[in-house]
Scaffold this motif. Sequence first.
Motif: not given
Length: 187
Positions: A14-21, A64-68, A107-113
């Motif tokens: 995640g954007a805070g450095g937290n492991p997601l998967w 790689l950056p993941v952006v909205a 898209r997935e992270l944006q929808l979750r937010l």
Amino acid sequence: RALLPEATAFRAYGAGGNPLWTGEGDATPAAASPWEDRVADYLAGGGAPGARLFAGDGAAGCLLPVVADAGGDLLGVFVAEAGTDGCPWSAEDCRQRLLPVLRSLGRELQLRLRLLDARRKLSVQAAEERLLHEIDKHSHAHADSREALAWVAALCRKHLQLGSVTVDLPGEAQPVAAGRKLDSRLL
């Protein structure tokens, strides 16, 4: 794997450095992963622009950056691991080959937010509705207006989970307050 078969593993943060998967079969990456510090350094540098290759400490790969959306906010970091022998691809090649994954993850992270924000707003709205219902149900029980305001302040504190509530009345020396210790007689 089909887009980058040379990769040994994939990770998402995640954007805070937290492991997601992680694509290694675990629910989350191991805490001792050599990628934790690399992701933190990447995020500290803004995470943009583009992909970065890293090698050393027994691991190599591409961050790689993941952006909205195109040019949107940074939502996370996707890692393609290449093992210990170095990366068999360039940063741009890795980014191009994984672009469908990055877009989908964005898209997935944006929808979750958005969902988390909607849940928060709904929770506040539900608390406000419970407060109004309780005020409506018992509003006639208090003859004295100061007592009624103290009761409403106590209800606001309870339903909206506030530390204290103060109502300043024009022309009154002492405000109506509910806080620190709730008067159970008001509820």
